[in-house]
Design an enzyme around this catalytic site. Structure first.
Site, short mmCIF file in Angstrom:
data_model
loop_
_atom_site.label_atom_id
_atom_site.label_comp_id
_atom_site.label_asym_id
_atom_site.label_seq_id
_atom_site.Cartn_x
_atom_site.Cartn_y
_atom_site.Cartn_z
CE LYS A 162 0.33 -2.60 -8.61
NZ LYS A 162 -0.48 -1.53 -9.22
CB SER A 180 0.47 1.00 -11.14
OG SER A 180 -0.81 0.40 -11.00
CB SER A 184 1.08 -3.21 -12.81
OG SER A 184 0.96 -1.95 -12.18
NE ARG A 240 2.17 1.87 -19.35
CZ ARG A 240 1.43 1.40 -18.38
NH1 ARG A 240 0.99 2.22 -17.44
NH2 ARG A 240 1.13 0.13 -18.31
#
Length: 280
Positions: free
Chosen positions: A76, A73, A121, A262
């Protein structure tokens, strides 16, 4: 209206400059950051560039510089810019209606604007954007960015489905490329109108207070072995002084929940390096 397509060398120069900077004596390998990977039971790398001095702080330099992974993602960022530049996204308030398919992420199950889709997302939104862009225009702008070429001499070619190529391991990027992309975006140096780069940066800015500004995009996908791959790419700014960072992590646990790990790792690492107090 579209910008005149720049020569491929313009995109290549940006990546080469980042790569060259990371190969000189301004690199500090900080193995103390290993503890954040160990405590979360992941492998990976982290890179931080001080824009004022050009100095790099890196953990696991070889992975940072030489290994490639699906962008998931984080793509994006690119998808938004190309969508805006080609007019397939009319603005960051453009709504794509929910297709009625209930998915596991509740925030995706409604009509979304580009701004909101970016921040939650939403994969379906951006798959529809990619389909509207089409392979020809997507490829042309990917060539202009030189995105996915890494150290190779050949440009990436889209050879799988237009709405999954950033998820299926056909497109791969180095962590160094990711940091270079965000740095150029921050300074409006990508081959897109400044307005569109500003809109994407606005969508990336999640924290903005008296001490710091933190902008980022996360990513989560799976490599060919089914290992979860996680990303956080972005910048942290204190006293109008930007630093650019990238975190890349991997787990051998196919059921690993990447979402809570993360961003916490990024913030823990940045805190150790002295950020978030307005003193950098």
């Amino acid at each position: 209206m579209m910008l005149k397509r720049p020569g491929l060398s313009a995109g290549l120069i940006g990546i080469v400059l980042i790569m060259a900077a990371c190969s000189q004596n301004n690199v500090t390998v900080d193995d103390s950051l290993k503890k954040y990977f160990d405590e979360n039971k992941v492998t990976g790398c982290f890179g931080l560039m001080n824009n004022g001095t050009g100095e790099f702080t890196v953990y696991n330099l070889k992975r940072y510089r030489d290994s490639t992974y699906l962008p998931a993602s984080t793509f994006k960022i690119v998808n938004s810019l190309i969508g805006l530049q080609t007019g397939k996204i009319s603005g960051d308030s453009m709504v794509i209606p929910w297709d009625g398919v209930t998915r596991s992420v509740a925030e995706w199950n409604k009509d979304l604007t580009m701004y909101d889709a970016f921040r939650v997302s939403a994969v379906p939104y951006y798959q529809e954007v990619a389909r509207r862009i089409g392979q020809k225009d997507m490829q042309r702008w990917m060539d202009s960015l030189h995105y996915g070429a890494g150290k190779k001499d050949t440009l990436f070619r889209i050879h799988t489905a237009i709405d999954t190529f950033w998820l299926d391991n056909s497109l791969k990027v180095t962590p160094d490329e990711q940091l270079g992309l965000v740095k150029r975006l921050y300074f409006n140096q990508l081959p897109f109108f400044k307005l569109y780069q500003e809109k994407v940066k606005h969508a990336m800015l999640f924290e903005n207070n008296a001490n710091y500004r933190l902008g980022y995009k996360t990513g989560w996908g799976f490599n060919e072995q089914g290992h979860p791959i996680g990303w956080v790419v972005g910048w942290v700014e204190e006293n109008e002084h930007p630093y650019f960072f990238v975190l890349n992590v991997e787990s051998t646990d196919h059921n690993f929940d990447m979402a809570p790990v993360r961003l916490k790792m990024v913030k823990d690492i940045l805190k150790q390096l002295g950020f978030f107090e307005g003193k950098m």
